[in-house]
Scaffold this motif. Sequence first.
Motif, PDB file in Angstrom:
ATOM      1  N   LYS A  68      33.812 -24.538  -4.153  1.00 33.91           N
ATOM      2  CA  LYS A  68      32.438 -24.607  -4.028  1.00 33.91           C
ATOM      3  C   LYS A  68      32.050 -25.192  -5.586  1.00 33.91           C
ATOM      4  N   ALA A  69      32.305 -25.001  -6.644  1.00 30.15           N
ATOM      5  CA  ALA A  69      32.387 -25.840  -7.790  1.00 30.15           C
ATOM      6  C   ALA A  69      32.402 -27.462  -7.922  1.00 30.15           C
ATOM      7  N   ALA A  70      33.297 -27.644  -7.062  1.00 29.63           N
ATOM      8  CA  ALA A  70      33.567 -29.050  -7.079  1.00 29.63           C
ATOM      9  C   ALA A  70      32.551 -29.814  -5.942  1.00 29.63           C
ATOM     10  N   ARG A  71      32.239 -29.045  -4.969  1.00 30.86           N
ATOM     11  CA  ARG A  71      31.144 -29.499  -4.039  1.00 30.86           C
ATOM     12  C   ARG A  71      29.853 -29.775  -4.625  1.00 30.86           C
ATOM     13  N   GLN A  72      29.451 -28.759  -5.509  1.00 30.55           N
ATOM     14  CA  GLN A  72      28.377 -28.872  -6.344  1.00 30.55           C
ATOM     15  C   GLN A  72      28.369 -29.915  -7.333  1.00 30.55           C
ATOM     16  N   ALA A  73      29.533 -30.121  -8.123  1.00 28.60           N
ATOM     17  CA  ALA A  73      29.647 -31.166  -9.080  1.00 28.60           C
ATOM     18  C   ALA A  73      29.524 -32.601  -8.200  1.00 28.60           C
ATOM     19  N   LEU A  74      30.174 -32.706  -7.069  1.00 27.24           N
ATOM     20  CA  LEU A  74      29.920 -33.967  -6.323  1.00 27.24           C
ATOM     21  C   LEU A  74      28.414 -34.303  -5.786  1.00 27.24           C
ATOM     22  N   THR A  75      27.768 -32.962  -5.454  1.00 31.90           N
ATOM     23  CA  THR A  75      26.358 -33.184  -5.011  1.00 31.90           C
ATOM     24  C   THR A  75      25.460 -33.671  -6.199  1.00 31.90           C
ATOM     25  N   ALA A  76      25.894 -33.114  -7.281  1.00 29.60           N
ATOM     26  CA  ALA A  76      25.121 -33.513  -8.630  1.00 29.60           C
ATOM     27  C   ALA A  76      25.352 -34.932  -8.764  1.00 29.60           C
ATOM     28  N   GLU A 124      26.596 -37.384  -6.968  1.00 30.77           N
ATOM     29  CA  GLU A 124      25.876 -38.181  -6.033  1.00 30.77           C
ATOM     30  C   GLU A 124      24.376 -38.252  -6.115  1.00 30.77           C
ATOM     31  N   ARG A 125      23.697 -37.325  -6.596  1.00 29.25           N
ATOM     32  CA  ARG A 125      22.129 -37.266  -6.807  1.00 29.25           C
ATOM     33  C   ARG A 125      21.902 -38.285  -8.175  1.00 29.25           C
ATOM     34  N   ASP A 126      22.831 -37.969  -9.271  1.00 30.19           N
ATOM     35  CA  ASP A 126      22.730 -38.750 -10.414  1.00 30.19           C
ATOM     36  C   ASP A 126      22.737 -40.328 -10.095  1.00 30.19           C
ATOM     37  N   ALA A 127      23.838 -40.468  -9.257  1.00 24.14           N
ATOM     38  CA  ALA A 127      24.122 -42.059  -8.825  1.00 24.14           C
ATOM     39  C   ALA A 127      23.165 -42.622  -8.140  1.00 24.14           C
ATOM     40  N   GLN A 128      22.248 -41.796  -7.087  1.00 24.75           N
ATOM     41  CA  GLN A 128      21.383 -42.183  -6.468  1.00 24.75           C
ATOM     42  C   GLN A 128      19.981 -42.481  -7.376  1.00 24.75           C
TER      43      GLN A 128
END
Length: 97
Positions: free
Chosen positions: A33-41, A43-47
């Motif tokens: 779950k933490a890795a998914r949240q980090a990935l989402t963050a 991706e948001r930062d990259a966008q």
Amino acid sequence: MALDAVEQVTDEVPADDFQALEDKVYRTIGRYKAARQALTAAERDAQRARQQLEERDQQLLALRRETVQLKKEREEIRGRVEKMLAQIESIAEERAS
């Protein structure tokens, strides 16, 4: 059949081992779950970074266009000033003669 397999596993695995395994599974779920949240963050930062880069590219293009336009205007004004100076010089020469 699946129920028999679960009962067989629970009979073969001591409770302490099962508790340790359960703890590992929950830790793994938490890490996932933490890795998914980090990935989402990320991706948001990259966008956001891509959008900022696109905006900067547009600003750079606009500044380049403006620079070209200002150089053209400068050359036009330079020509006009040189023409005026030439006229002033010719008037001064006529008066001197």
